[in-house]
Design an enzyme around this catalytic site. Structure first.
Site, PDB file in Angstrom:
ATOM      1  N   GLU A  33       0.809  -1.226   0.000  1.00 36.97           N
ATOM      2  CA  GLU A  33       0.000   0.000   0.000  1.00 36.97           C
ATOM      3  C   GLU A  33       0.840   1.274   0.000  1.00 36.97           C
ATOM      4  O   GLU A  33       0.479   2.262  -0.650  1.00 36.97           O
ATOM      5  CB  GLU A  33      -0.970  -0.019   1.181  1.00 36.97           C
ATOM      6  CG  GLU A  33      -2.158  -0.983   1.009  1.00 36.97           C
ATOM      7  CD  GLU A  33      -1.806  -2.445   1.176  1.00 36.97           C
ATOM      8  OE1 GLU A  33      -0.678  -2.733   1.638  1.00 36.97           O
ATOM      9  OE2 GLU A  33      -2.635  -3.308   0.859  1.00 36.97           O
ATOM     10  N   HIS A  92     -11.993  -5.681   8.352  1.00 39.67           N
ATOM     11  CA  HIS A  92     -12.810  -5.555   7.138  1.00 39.67           C
ATOM     12  C   HIS A  92     -14.102  -4.822   7.475  1.00 39.67           C
ATOM     13  O   HIS A  92     -15.152  -5.083   6.908  1.00 39.67           O
ATOM     14  CB  HIS A  92     -13.127  -6.931   6.539  1.00 39.67           C
ATOM     15  CG  HIS A  92     -11.934  -7.649   5.989  1.00 39.67           C
ATOM     16  ND1 HIS A  92     -10.992  -8.239   6.789  1.00 39.67           N
ATOM     17  CD2 HIS A  92     -11.516  -7.854   4.720  1.00 39.67           C
ATOM     18  CE1 HIS A  92     -10.058  -8.792   6.023  1.00 39.67           C
ATOM     19  NE2 HIS A  92     -10.344  -8.572   4.765  1.00 39.67           N
TER      20      HIS A  92
HETATM   21  C1  LIG Z   1      -1.867  -5.229   3.746  1.00 35.47           C
HETATM   22  C2  LIG Z   1      -2.906  -5.992   3.007  1.00 35.47           C
HETATM   23  N1  LIG Z   1      -3.228  -5.640   1.744  1.00 35.47           N
HETATM   24  C3  LIG Z   1      -4.170  -6.319   1.066  1.00 35.47           C
HETATM   25  C4  LIG Z   1      -4.834  -7.373   1.633  1.00 35.47           C
HETATM   26  C5  LIG Z   1      -5.936  -8.099   0.864  1.00 35.47           C
HETATM   27  N2  LIG Z   1      -5.528  -9.464   0.522  1.00 35.47           N
HETATM   28  C6  LIG Z   1      -5.849 -10.510   1.298  1.00 35.47           C
HETATM   29  S1  LIG Z   1      -5.188 -11.965   0.749  1.00 35.47           S
HETATM   30  C7  LIG Z   1      -4.477 -11.173  -0.608  1.00 35.47           C
HETATM   31  C8  LIG Z   1      -3.656 -11.952  -1.576  1.00 35.47           C
HETATM   32  C9  LIG Z   1      -2.537 -12.670  -0.888  1.00 35.47           C
HETATM   33  O1  LIG Z   1      -1.742 -13.338  -1.800  1.00 35.47           O
HETATM   34  P1  LIG Z   1      -0.566 -14.266  -1.313  1.00 35.47           P
HETATM   35  O2  LIG Z   1       0.300 -13.541  -0.356  1.00 35.47           O
HETATM   36  O3  LIG Z   1       0.111 -14.834  -2.494  1.00 35.47           O
HETATM   37  O4  LIG Z   1      -1.291 -15.407  -0.457  1.00 35.47           O
HETATM   38  P2  LIG Z   1      -2.347 -16.480  -0.982  1.00 35.47           P
HETATM   39  O5  LIG Z   1      -3.694 -15.921  -0.729  1.00 35.47           O
HETATM   40  O6  LIG Z   1      -2.092 -16.738  -2.409  1.00 35.47           O
HETATM   41  O7  LIG Z   1      -2.099 -17.680  -0.140  1.00 35.47           O
HETATM   42  C10 LIG Z   1      -4.767  -9.812  -0.582  1.00 35.47           C
HETATM   43  C11 LIG Z   1      -4.295  -8.827  -1.576  1.00 35.47           C
HETATM   44  C12 LIG Z   1      -4.483  -7.690   2.959  1.00 35.47           C
HETATM   45  N3  LIG Z   1      -5.069  -8.704   3.612  1.00 35.47           N
HETATM   46  N4  LIG Z   1      -3.514  -7.017   3.606  1.00 35.47           N
END
Ligand SMILES: Cc1ncc(C[n+]2csc(CCOP(=O)(O)OP(=O)(O)O)c2C)c(N)n1
Ligand SMILES: Cc1ncc(C[n+]2csc(CCOP(=O)(O)OP(=O)(O)O)c2C)c(N)n1
Ligand SMILES: [Mg+2]
Ligand SMILES: [Mg+2]
Lengths: 378, 334, 334, 378
Positions: free
Chosen positions: C67, C136
């Site tokens: 972010e 959330h």
């Molecule tokens: C700081 C932050 N930004 C955005 C999110 C929203 N978000 C939740 S899971 C996700 C994707 C995560 O991807 P990854 O780290 O590859 O884990 P995966 O879900 O694939 O296991 C996002 C963008 C969040 N939880 N925290």
């Protein structure tokens, strides 16, 4: 999925001077191997069962399925000691009850949460570890060595570093295992924490579950290096690559990093290559089909961790072909599986948990304003 | 513990703070200090001077420039039962560790259903009037007052700073501790700190008694308010000046009690106006003591601007004795 | 521009927002959208659905999960004269980009003496009532209202969201745009948006006229207030309900004008109480319209807690129609 | 100070297939070389003069001396085009007027701020680029291609990435040079910005001025790798190491990275090894003597960039030994130098700036509440 060891991965071997003569897996007894298999079944069944419950509208919140990624959880947790800490995140629900489960699935004094507590959390009940104040994976308990994470990705890694720093201060050879997806490695706090851990050689092991997608964003848009493990080079720490579909490879890599950390040699990153079976969360299942080509999904799920491990066990003669075929949830989607696809003890175990959850009360509305502050007690 | 400077001769606020941290470090061998340049250098202002020599580089840790990582690590240490003192080199930089503070530290106890508490203090030099510009002048407590789970203090005297620092370190919750850097070395406010001196969180201090209006304030403006009150006295207006010291928990009793007596209230602080703590106090007073008010409540705060650098600009947007005096006069003459 | 859903049939708030962004992207080829999963996926809620196909992956950019980096990059783009739309996947994650927003973007125009302005909108789904838990469900506008240099809006209807989104994108300043996600797909509030519809920043909307008390609110609580007002009407109490829509700039005229008529005010918002915008409004009203108040001003806000997950807990700490109704009754019966 | 090219540095050569045949410096004319020397004198004189003014109590704010680090500023800026952007931070004050100074020191239409504007800023006058709303290095101007930085270290790097992304969108081959100290590379936003730039191959070049100390913290406690440039490995981008005392080596490395960036090949990190001459800021001069061993300081200042370059010019026959000796501020502390140690044009130039500053008015108090918001003008 590339599973060959890259230049980064060979770090492990380089450091010890020569390839491992005895690999950690070689010290596992047959009973251990069968236990590993059962844990894989259990992790899969937990997920499958919750997917079904969710679809039946019985659960609130989002389910981030760990389907197809279970070998990572089972393989990283199997060799930990009770005094080690972990920090599971959204896709790691089974980790909460897998921690130290080797000490006995029903051993009430083992570290790690009981299946009942974890189910109570999923069902949002007062008996959940955090009394259902936040959802799903956002639970933790210091007495169990589990960091309670926020939603903010990578946010537990500096906390893990702090805990590891405490170990160092105490001359205690425990380790902290943190989990996050490959997308989360882009976060600033990931860098700050690993940098700190590397400078002080703290026993933090970062398990990167590279399932190729961060929600709707492919890994190439999150990470500029060939392998995510290459990020380790920027800190001069080992960046190992494990085959996330092969529980024994995950186990080997973890144990190598854990032993190294216990010896005071500092942190490692272990990239476990895997593939997300479904949508990002269950709300995304339909949309995921649009952004992920079908053949990519097929290829990504080609090596189901249960199948891979069963094949190995059969090859080793630890499991008969008959026994291997008896329970076969592999390659099936949640909806296609039935309880018969899983060993009875696994089904029974989960059933206990679900029953506990269902029979537990909701937290009372009066709790809403409680525990904002701890009382001064010193 | 390094040679005690308190308890025998007058000390300034910086020394009092250093001393309190030092004594707590000695008292509790589990305690850890972490921050940028706090060890070898002893802190940008010297608040941790000598502590690394005394307690070693493991317990007085020079962290990399990474506020989020530092706060996160402090959370981990606190989770393991250690009191942790985190220094922000300037409180302005706390913005870089914001998420870890408001979403992680602040809510841990709540999220774990009362199981995991975090004994940590995040402290740092704050406030304007020193020509620090937008990033070395902030008094940004409102962000944290609006983030449930954090306590917030801002003392204005050496003994209050000493007492509150000890209370904050011993408190089982995260506390954000604002140290007004313009008061650090102010000679006029040096004090002898009595042996065993304590100040609980949540108790205000009446700095001047008066019957005509109540001025509620904290931090550096305490002195402008006292000055204004002196001037008001020459106009036969007796202002009561309350130094809150601790903003959360808040000593509502002291505030409301005084207003019931004076029936007029002016709130003064140096944070920017909108959604600052001055407005919050006015809202609370109006909610709970409306019928005791004989005049509209007033506030003197920073204008809704950053703190500009050059002196004429800086003073034009910050509360001054003149502005407070004028406001108080308007208040009592309403 | 992808097929226009507005202007002919009723649309929900999400569609209205998507449409406004789409139209601005078409109108100004310099404009860029950046955020997590906004391109290929079209956004977690679909607010940018189809835009990448339309405008390409360079202008509708899937950013890494970072972010601070995203906001910083947006600042750079805006500095080059481009309007930028930044999506926070949930407004809660804005804490991770906090420093770049409050210290960099907010103050750029001020620091450069009026030379470098930043046309950017940071928008994201916000608010509770959906069982999102502490991360959330946030409605954290007070942090930004307290950070001079930012505009803040929070519409409650599709047409307001549409009009304000366009105004925000065209505004030369950084705007934080709260989109109440529980309203995104609410059928009951779907509207036909007239061609060329605009809503300027800084204009409130009177959602219900009344003479007995003024209820000031915005976002999701608008509907609870309207419901409460209906119930009050059956008690013969006529409440005026003002939907602020834009919090900064604020339509003080509308607020004060209404209070001069009703002489009683209740502020309702879903942020936590201390240093929230509800308190700020009370303070302003008391400062400027004290003599028009026949009763203490009141507020119904979230308790000073995080937003807990399970339904009974969540509703226990958030404003509800019942709580608003009760407060309003107390207010008019004072 | 290690100045040999490490494995990281050799990246530059590796990529082009073979060592540079013609180095960028080889294309410089004698006039360019003498201009470089003058710029070094100017940067040094600016600093020295301000140190003296500061000590006389004429200036407010903190002076973060760039003494001994001037070759980095001069060498990185010399080859830039007017349309390139930069983001100087606290220790880079001379950068504001060095930008595009090659176009003529007094050329009013050149990019880069005039010495008068920069001095007005230091003196806190209304004629300063930001009307003295923030202090010293916190100025910028989009029309000059200079990012106005906050105090928050590394905070301009994502902004630089955004500007570079704009160049990419416009198909414009400009570059952005960002500056920061080695300590600042620990910041999360450093990682987030470089990660983003690497993924999109953006023309961002990060100059890391490794002066061995971040305030009172040595580089070993900020960075776990042997060289700070090694951080580049975590992004699979070039991490070059330049001898920060040698303006030509800085120039060569910069031009290599700049050309690469202009060609669309993406970002680089250039670590310039140097040593901080004095305390962190002028308020720290006394305390610095306590935490930095004297011999370390002596060693660190052994290779004054003026001396190094003059020696090179003499060797090349571009400068006579006599001319070289004529102006010798090198190895002297600010207090020991006099105007006679500097070429007249340098002294005169600065004098103009100071006079402009002194004769400029303070901003009026009424400005305090102005320009919080830009007016809606579209
Ligand atoms: C700081 C932050 N930004 C955005 C999110 C929203 N978000 C939740 S899971 C996700 C994707 C995560 O991807 P990854 O780290 O590859 O884990 P995966 O879900 O694939 O296991 C996002 C963008 C969040 N939880 N925290
Ligand atoms: C985010 C942030 N944290 C802390 C500081 C305080 N601070 C200013 S300069 C400095 C040291 C910087 O060291 P380095 O990056 O090596 O640059 P140098 O001063 O050595 O050139 C620190 C800690 C700051 N300005 N910003
Ligand atoms: Mg992933
Ligand atoms: Mg440095």
């Amino acid at each position: 999925m590339k599973t060959e060891r890259s230049a980064t991965a060979s770090h492990a071997e380089k450091e010890s001077g020569e390839p491992h003569q005895t690999r950690p897996r070689d010290l596992l007894q047959n009973a251990d191997l069968l236990e590993l298999l059962d844990q894989l079944y259990l992790a899969r069944y937990f997920d499958v069962r919750l997917i079904k419950e969710k679809r039946r509208g019985r659960l609130r919140g989002t389910l981030y399925s760990s389907h197809n990624q279970e070998a990572i959880l089972v393989g990283t947790l199997f060799g930990l000691r009770p005094d080690d800490w972990i920090s599971p995140v959204h896709r790691d629900m089974p980790a909460f009850f897998l921690k130290d489960i080797r000490a006995g699935w029903d051993n009430p004094s083992r570290m790690g949460m009981s299946i009942g507590e974890v189910c109570a959390q999923v069902w949002g009940k007062a008996t959940a570890p955090g009394r259902a104040r936040d959802n799903w994976s956002h639970i933790g308990d210091s007495s169990k060595g589990i960091i309670c994470s926020t939603s903010m990705l990578a946010g537990t890694i500096p906390v893990a570093a702090g805990i590891a720093y405490d170990f160092k201060l105490r001359n205690q050879d425990s380790v902290v295992l943190t989990y996050n997806g490959e997308g989360s490695t882009a976060q600033g706090v990931f860098h700050e924490a690993i940098n700190f851990a590397a400078i002080h050689k703290l026993p933090v092991i970062t398990i990167v579950e590279n399932n190729q997608w961060a929600y709707g964003t492919p890994v190439e848009l999150e990470c500029p290096t060939k392998d995510v493990a290459d990020r380790a080079k920027g800190y001069d720490i080992p960046g190992l690559i494990a085959d996330g579909q092969d529980v024994l490879d995950v186990y080997d890599n973890t144990m190598w990093a854990v032993e190294r950390a216990r010896a005071g040699k500092g942190p490692s990153i272990i990239e476990c290559k895997t593939f997300r079976a479904y949508g990002h969360g269950d709300h995304d299942d339909d949309r995921a089909a649009k952004y992920r080509p079908e053949d990519e999904v097929g290829e990504g799920r080609r090596r189901d961790p249960l199948a891979v491990f069963k094949q190995e066990l059969v090859k080793r003669g630890v499991l008969s072909q008959d026994d291997a075929s008896k329970y076969s949830p592999e390659f099936k989607n949640a909806a296609e599986t039935t309880d018969e696809d899983f060993p009875a003890r696994v089904v029974e175990y989960m059933k206990q948990g679900v029953e506990f959850a269902i029979s537990s009360p909701l937290p009372d509305a009066s709790e809403g304003t409680m525990w904002v502050f701890a009382e001064e007690n010193r | 513990m390094t040679a005690s400077a308190t308890q025998s001769q007058p000390v300034n606020m910086l020394t009092a703070i250093r001393q309190a941290i030092d004594e707590e470090m000695e008292r509790n061998p589990e305690m850890v200090c972490i921050g940028e340049d706090i060890g070898l250098l002893g802190g940008a202002f010297g608040a941790t001077e000598g502590l690394q020599d005394e307690y070693g580089s493991m317990r007085v840790l020079d962290a990399p420039i990474s506020e989020a990582g530092i706060v996160g690590a402090a959370i981990g240490l606190a989770m393991r039962g250690r009191p942790v003192m985190v220094e922000m080199q300037f409180i302005d930089f706390i913005s870089c560790g914001f998420d870890q503070i408001v979403n992680n530290a602040a809510t841990m106890f709540y999220r774990t259903g009362g199981k995991v508490n975090l004994p940590m203090v995040i402290r740092g030099p704050s406030g304007g009037y020193g020509g620090g510009g937008p990033y070395h002048s902030q008094q940004n407590e409102a962000w944290f007052l609006h983030s449930p789970g954090l306590k917030v203090v801002c003392p204005s005297t050496p003994s209050d700073a000493y007492g509150l620092m000890k209370a904050a370190i011993r408190d089982p919750n995260p506390v954000i501790f604002y140290e007004v850097k313009e008061l650090y070395r102010k000679r006029e406010i040096e004090e002898i700190i009595p042996e065993g001196h304590t100040v609980p969180l949540g108790k205000a201090s009446v700095r001047r008694e008066g019957s005509d209006c109540t001025i509620i304030t904290y931090g550096n403006p305490v002195y402008f308010c006292l000055e204004a009150a002196e001037r008001l006295a020459s106009e036969n207006v007796q202002a009561e000046v309350i130094d809150l010291r601790s903003l959360l928990p808040l000593d509502e009793e002291a505030v409301i009690g005084s207003i019931k007596k004076t029936n007029r209230v002016l709130v003064v602080n140096e944070a920017s106006r909108t959604c600052g703590f001055a407005g919050e106090l006015i809202a609370r007073v109006c909610e709970t003591a409306f019928e005791h008010l004989d005049a509209p409540p007033m506030r003197v705060t920073r204008e809704d601007t950053p703190v500009p650098w050059v002196k004429p600009l800086e003073l034009s947007v910050l509360p001054t004795t003149d502005k407070i005096y004028d406001a108080a006069l308007r208040l009592v003459r309403y």
